[in-house]
Write a protein that holds these residues in place. Structure first.
Motif, short mmCIF file in Angstrom:
data_model
loop_
_atom_site.label_atom_id
_atom_site.label_comp_id
_atom_site.label_asym_id
_atom_site.label_seq_id
_atom_site.Cartn_x
_atom_site.Cartn_y
_atom_site.Cartn_z
N THR B 44 0.83 -1.21 0.00
CA THR B 44 0.00 0.00 0.00
C THR B 44 0.86 1.26 0.00
OG1 THR B 44 -1.69 -1.19 1.20
CG2 THR B 44 -1.82 1.21 1.23
N LEU B 45 1.83 1.35 0.92
CA LEU B 45 2.63 2.56 1.00
C LEU B 45 3.52 2.70 -0.24
CD1 LEU B 45 3.52 2.78 4.79
CD2 LEU B 45 1.61 3.76 3.53
N GLY B 46 4.01 1.56 -0.76
CA GLY B 46 4.79 1.60 -1.98
C GLY B 46 3.95 2.10 -3.15
N PHE B 47 2.72 1.63 -3.21
CA PHE B 47 1.78 2.04 -4.26
C PHE B 47 1.54 3.54 -4.21
CE2 PHE B 47 -2.48 2.69 -5.96
CZ PHE B 47 -2.51 1.88 -7.09
N ILE B 48 1.26 4.03 -3.00
CA ILE B 48 0.96 5.46 -2.84
C ILE B 48 2.19 6.29 -3.20
CG2 ILE B 48 0.36 7.26 -1.17
CD1 ILE B 48 -1.26 5.08 0.31
N ALA B 49 3.37 5.87 -2.68
CA ALA B 49 4.60 6.63 -2.93
C ALA B 49 4.89 6.67 -4.42
CB ALA B 49 5.77 6.01 -2.17
N ALA B 50 4.73 5.53 -5.10
CA ALA B 50 5.03 5.49 -6.53
C ALA B 50 4.06 6.38 -7.30
CB ALA B 50 4.95 4.05 -7.04
N GLN B 51 2.77 6.32 -6.92
CA GLN B 51 1.78 7.10 -7.64
C GLN B 51 2.01 8.59 -7.46
OE1 GLN B 51 -2.49 6.74 -6.58
NE2 GLN B 51 -2.71 5.90 -8.66
N LEU B 52 2.31 8.99 -6.21
CA LEU B 52 2.49 10.42 -5.94
C LEU B 52 3.76 10.96 -6.60
CD1 LEU B 52 1.34 10.73 -2.22
CD2 LEU B 52 0.06 11.23 -4.31
N SER B 53 4.83 10.16 -6.56
CA SER B 53 6.10 10.67 -7.08
C SER B 53 6.32 10.27 -8.53
CB SER B 53 7.26 10.12 -6.24
OG SER B 53 7.34 8.73 -6.45
N GLU B 54 5.43 9.39 -9.02
CA GLU B 54 5.59 8.82 -10.37
C GLU B 54 6.96 8.17 -10.53
OE1 GLU B 54 4.40 11.32 -13.52
OE2 GLU B 54 2.40 11.62 -12.70
N SER B 55 7.47 7.59 -9.45
CA SER B 55 8.76 6.90 -9.51
C SER B 55 8.61 5.51 -8.89
CB SER B 55 9.81 7.70 -8.74
OG SER B 55 10.83 6.84 -8.28
N TYR B 56 8.87 4.49 -9.72
CA TYR B 56 8.84 3.13 -9.19
C TYR B 56 9.89 2.95 -8.11
CZ TYR B 56 5.54 1.06 -12.48
OH TYR B 56 4.41 0.72 -13.16
N GLY B 184 8.22 -7.80 -1.30
CA GLY B 184 7.31 -8.74 -1.97
C GLY B 184 5.93 -8.13 -2.15
N GLY B 185 5.45 -7.43 -1.11
CA GLY B 185 4.15 -6.77 -1.21
C GLY B 185 4.14 -5.75 -2.34
N ALA B 186 5.24 -4.96 -2.45
CA ALA B 186 5.30 -3.92 -3.47
C ALA B 186 5.38 -4.53 -4.87
CB ALA B 186 6.50 -3.02 -3.22
N VAL B 187 6.04 -5.68 -4.99
CA VAL B 187 6.08 -6.35 -6.31
C VAL B 187 4.65 -6.70 -6.73
CG1 VAL B 187 6.85 -8.40 -7.56
CG2 VAL B 187 8.43 -7.21 -6.05
N TYR B 188 3.84 -7.05 -5.75
CA TYR B 188 2.44 -7.34 -6.07
C TYR B 188 1.72 -6.08 -6.57
CZ TYR B 188 -2.35 -9.02 -5.61
OH TYR B 188 -3.65 -9.37 -5.87
N SER B 189 1.81 -5.01 -5.77
CA SER B 189 0.96 -3.85 -6.06
C SER B 189 1.54 -2.96 -7.16
CB SER B 189 0.74 -3.03 -4.79
OG SER B 189 1.95 -2.42 -4.40
N PHE B 191 3.62 -4.29 -9.73
CA PHE B 191 3.98 -5.02 -10.94
C PHE B 191 2.96 -6.10 -11.29
CE2 PHE B 191 6.22 -8.48 -13.12
CZ PHE B 191 6.61 -7.80 -14.25
N TYR B 192 2.71 -6.99 -10.34
CA TYR B 192 1.87 -8.16 -10.64
C TYR B 192 0.43 -7.73 -10.93
CZ TYR B 192 -0.60 -12.58 -9.95
OH TYR B 192 -1.40 -13.67 -10.11
N ASN B 193 -0.07 -6.86 -10.08
CA ASN B 193 -1.47 -6.44 -10.24
C ASN B 193 -1.58 -5.00 -9.77
OD1 ASN B 193 -4.18 -6.37 -10.62
ND2 ASN B 193 -4.70 -7.62 -8.82
N PRO B 194 -1.17 -4.01 -10.60
CA PRO B 194 -1.02 -2.62 -10.13
C PRO B 194 -2.35 -1.89 -9.98
CG PRO B 194 -0.28 -2.81 -12.40
CD PRO B 194 -0.72 -4.16 -12.00
N VAL B 195 -3.19 -2.43 -9.15
CA VAL B 195 -4.48 -1.78 -8.84
C VAL B 195 -4.65 -1.85 -7.34
CG1 VAL B 195 -6.97 -1.87 -9.13
CG2 VAL B 195 -5.48 -2.58 -11.00
N TRP B 196 -4.95 -0.72 -6.67
CA TRP B 196 -5.15 -0.82 -5.23
C TRP B 196 -6.62 -1.08 -4.94
CZ3 TRP B 196 -7.54 0.35 -0.78
CH2 TRP B 196 -6.89 -0.11 0.39
N ASN B 197 -6.82 -2.03 -4.04
CA ASN B 197 -8.18 -2.35 -3.62
C ASN B 197 -8.14 -2.78 -2.17
OD1 ASN B 197 -10.86 -2.81 -3.68
ND2 ASN B 197 -10.82 -4.36 -5.30
#
Lengths: 515, 291
Positions: B44-56, B184-189, B191-197
């Motif tokens: 979750t935090l990786g997802f948010i950080a990537a989305q806000l900064s547009e940096s994987y 591992g969690g960030a690889v999921y959110s 790369f594997y399934n980049p949708v937060w739910n």
């Protein structure tokens, strides 16, 4: 390191007025001694004399309240065992300090500064092999520790200390778990070490003759104080025991001849597996009659523990048959065995023999809850059991504040008296006593042995399993040494000689197996 | 078919990373049953950080950092305070479940960034996973550090008298373990399934936990187990790709979990304990408190 170069006879370690207090007791009271290079300096004392505390202080596990430790002419302070190790002290614990899932080699190099970042097992093995050759140790360095015999584990601990560069080797009860031939080997290794100016400091409670045989000097502790410093030359077993106990000690026990009666227990080809799954007991056969003590002598780990548990109904028999009074009980539950008159005194008095947080009354109930007289329709009659508990406490002189105190407040000896009392009060036909006196001091040991003899006089059959050869020899009508799960012979008690039984215990068949 | 294979490997990689972290934890004697929570936080935090900064990169860094922090928190409770490790682990899971639902809710939806490129058609994280398995195996079995970690997990008292700091070794392991879980969690959110739910992981962490037991604490068997479970998982999502018409897809969904239960049942059997019992770190889950 302060002990890089030492000359023979030079003082390497000196304790000056070591005092350590615990709430309510002074464990060490102004202890003073000195250890010299190349000598074997035994420290003697009974349980509770303060040996363990002193050992822990010398190894940096405790800090002394008063007093100083000097090594190689300099005062030192140990904050942790690591400090002691770095200054050249090696400790061989009685409760082995080894990782059982790892190999002997991995245990020896664990924490060694020379082990490097990436392990160089080949070099370590060569260096340790050299140590083995020098001092005559033989142990498979690649074997996992749990596969090793007790004596080999001790060798691993000694090697670990030596590899770490120990110059002063403290040995806690070094011969207590060894069979006589292993003891002999250890002693010759120790003497080889003294040739290299190592100082050997065995701490000893039992087996005084061994002390007499090898040590140069002896320091005796009693109630936290040094009561004697002796040259071993000129000392006798009697004189040492007197210093330890503070009174004359009688070493001889009388063998009581009871009238032989009907056979009670018959065991045929009994086999059982250990917890690890391998066959630990391999086709054992014997029988016990009324009024007989059948003594099984063996070093721990040779299948006697499994034997006791199979007979008590706590472990499955893989093969063979057990009859109690002519009835096949091989598949009977533990409870049915109790009902048929079997009594069991487990070796683990704290973990299996009692529940620490239960009161004495409740602990006694554990052997009576199934008894009609003490339990009606599922309701336990605590009043009756309370009365019984009080009787046991007074008859067996259990030192306690009362029947409602918790079992964990009892000392080892008193707990064992309670367990023995609760079993014997059922007047069992057959008593299985596994290591009944292990770890008890002289007084409690004497008491337990006398109770066993008393039960024998009342026609109970007794299976006595012990590591203490003297106990087996002095009490048993039949002596059966056990080695690797097999009985090496069944010898009439009067004919059993110490050297033969000792050799058979160690698996040497040349001792002349009698059957 | 290639698509299915590639997706299976991607799923396996997530199991490998999380389970490898847990394996390191457990070899040092610390049981963290809350990896699901650690993964949820990382994801979750990786997802948010990537989305806000547009940096994987930043997304992964944040995920690894939060994983490490949660690992240290687990360490503080179980190493320093000597608390019951199962309770602490469950706490981390529930905390992760609740807090990420709250924090992540406004970000529900797709990540909206270009996908991370693959290397010869396979997930780059798969290769990284292989390297990490190799490194973990090497460190545990061939180095002094590995011997220290294993000794602390088997018998901390022995390690202590051999001059090893039990607490420091365990802290190191829980931190690295947490970092791998967060990653591992960030690889999921990402790369594997980049949708937060809400609660998107739905049990991946628990399967990773079961995998560690399945592996008998051996990184290579763990890799094999991850591949098996990754494939099963993927099969349960799209059974029609490989086995069209066999069983309802709802039944397929249960397959990874049923397999987990069966694996744990076998592990709990007496036969298994006797055959493989020596593999389990003896001090696993037991707090080490000095007198």
């Amino acid at each position: 390191m302060l002990l890089e170069q030492v000359r023979h006879g030079e003082t390497v370690l000196e304790a000056r007025g070591i005092t350590k207090r615990f709430p309510g007791v002074v464990a060490n009271d102004g202890i003073h001694f000195e250890i010299r290079a190349g000598e074997i300096h035994a420290i003697l004392g009974e349980n509770g004399a303060g040996k363990t505390t002193l050992m822990n202080i010398l190894f940096g596990l405790y800090q002394p309240d008063e007093g100083e430790i000097w090594i190689g002419g300099q005062q030192v302070k140990f904050r942790s065992p690591l400090d002691a190790i770095d200054l050249g002290i090696g400790m061989v614990h009685q409760n082995r300090r080894l990782v059982s899932a790892h190999s002997a080699l991995e245990n020896i190099i664990l924490g060694h500064p020379k082990a490097g970042k990436i392990l160089d097992l080949k070099r370590a093995e060569a260096e340790i092999g050299e140590l083995c050759e020098r001092y005559g140790f033989s142990v498979d360095l690649k074997a996992k520790v749990w596969q090793l015999a007790e004596g080999e584990k001790q060798v691993v601990e000694i090697l670990k200390a030596l590899y770490r560069g120990a110059k002063i080797l403290i040995l806690d009860e070094p011969t207590s778990a060894l069979a006589p031939p292993e003891t002999k080997k250890l002693l010759s290794s120790i003497q080889a070490m003294t040739q290299d100016e190592l100082a050997i400091v065995p701490f000893i409670t039992h087996k005084l003759p061994i002390v007499l045989a090898v040590s140069d000097r002896v320091t005796v502790l009693r109630q936290g104080k040094v009561t004697a410093r002796l040259q071993t030359e000129g000392a006798t077993e009697q004189s040492l025991a007197k210093e330890m106990v503070g009174r004359e000690v009688i070493f001889r026990l009388e063998r009581v001849k009871a009238e032989k009666g009907q056979p009670i227990l018959q065991v045929e080809d009994l086999s059982a597996a250990s917890d690890k799954g391998y066959l630990a007991l391999k086709g054992v056969s014997f029988s016990i009659c009324e009024g007989e003590i059948f003594g099984i002598a063996g070093i721990s780990g040779n299948g006697q523990h499994e034997l006791a548990e199979v007979l008590a109904g706590l472990r499955k028999a893989e093969a063979g048959t057990v009859w109690l009074d002519g009835t096949d009980i091989t598949r009977a539950s533990a409870l049915e065995r109790w009902r048929r008159g079997m009594g069991y005194v487990p070796a683990e008095r704290v973990d299996v023999g009692s529940i620490g947080d239960f009161s004495l009354v409740e602990n006694v109930t554990m052997n009576y809850y199934f008894d009609e007289d003490y339990c009606r329709g599922g309701v336990v009659r605590y009043r009756g059991i309370r009365r019984l508990t009080k009787e046991i406490v007074s008859e067996y002189s259990v030192a306690t504040t009362g029947p409602d105190s918790k079992a964990k407040t009892l000392s080892g000896g008193n707990l064992q008296k309670l367990i023995l009392g609760r079993v014997l009060s059922r007047k069992p036909r057959l008593l299985i006593a596994n290591l009944p006196t292990q770890g008890l001091d002289v007084g409690a040991t004497e008491f337990v042995r006398n109770k066993l003899i008393e039960a024998k006089k009342q026609k109970a059959g007794i299976l006595l399993l012990s590591e203490d050869l003297d106990e087996i020899l002095s009490l048993s009508d039949w002596v059966a040494p056990i080695y690797e799960g097999e009985l090496m012979g069944i010898i009439p008690g009067e004919e059993a000689r110490r050297d033969i039984v000792g050799a058979l215990m160690a698996g040497s068949v040349t001792g002349g197996a009698a059957r | 078919m290639w698509e299915f294979f590639a997706r299976s490997l991607e799923a396996s990689t997530i199991f490998t990373l999380a389970a490898l972290g847990e394996l390191i934890n457990q070899r040092s004697g610390i049981l963290n049953v809350g990896i699901e929570g650690v993964m949820l936080f990382g994801a979750t935090l990786g997802f948010i950080a990537a989305q806000l900064s547009e940096s994987y990169l930043l997304g992964f860094v944040v995920a690894i950092a939060i994983g490490g922090l949660l690992g240290l928190m687990h360490g503080f409770f179980s190493v320093t305070l000597g608390a019951d490790q199962v309770v602490v682990g469950m706490g981390i899971w529930i905390l992760g479940f609740g807090l990420t639902t709250y924090i992540g809710n406004p970000y529900t939806g797709p990540l909206g960034m270009d996908r991370i490129p693959t290397i010869s058609g396979l997930s780059p994280f798969f290769y990284l996973g292989l390297v990490l398995v190799l490194v973990t195996w090497f460190v545990l079995s061939k180095t002094s550090l590995g011997l220290r970690i294993r000794s602390v997990g088997e018998n901390p008292a022995v390690a202590e008298v051999s001059g090893i700091s039990v607490a420091r070794t365990r802290y190191l392991c829980v931190m690295v373990g947490g970092m791998l879980g967060g990653f591992g969690g960030a690889v999921y959110s990402l790369f594997y399934n980049p949708v937060w739910n809400y609660n998107f992981l739905m049990g991946w962490g628990f399967i990773a936990l079961a995998l560690v037991f399945f592996s008998t604490w051996n990184p290579w068997i763990l890799l094999g187990g991850s591949l098996l479970f990754g494939t099963l998982w993927q099969l349960s999502l799209n059974p029609q790709l490989v086995l069209p018409g066999v069983m309802s897809r709802y039944l397929w969904r249960t397959v990874p979990f049923v397999t987990t239960i069966i694996v744990l049942l076998i592990m709990a059997s007496k036969w298994f304990r006797i055959r493989w019992g020596a593999a389990k770190p003896e001090a696993l889950g037991v707090p080490y408190l000095k007198e």
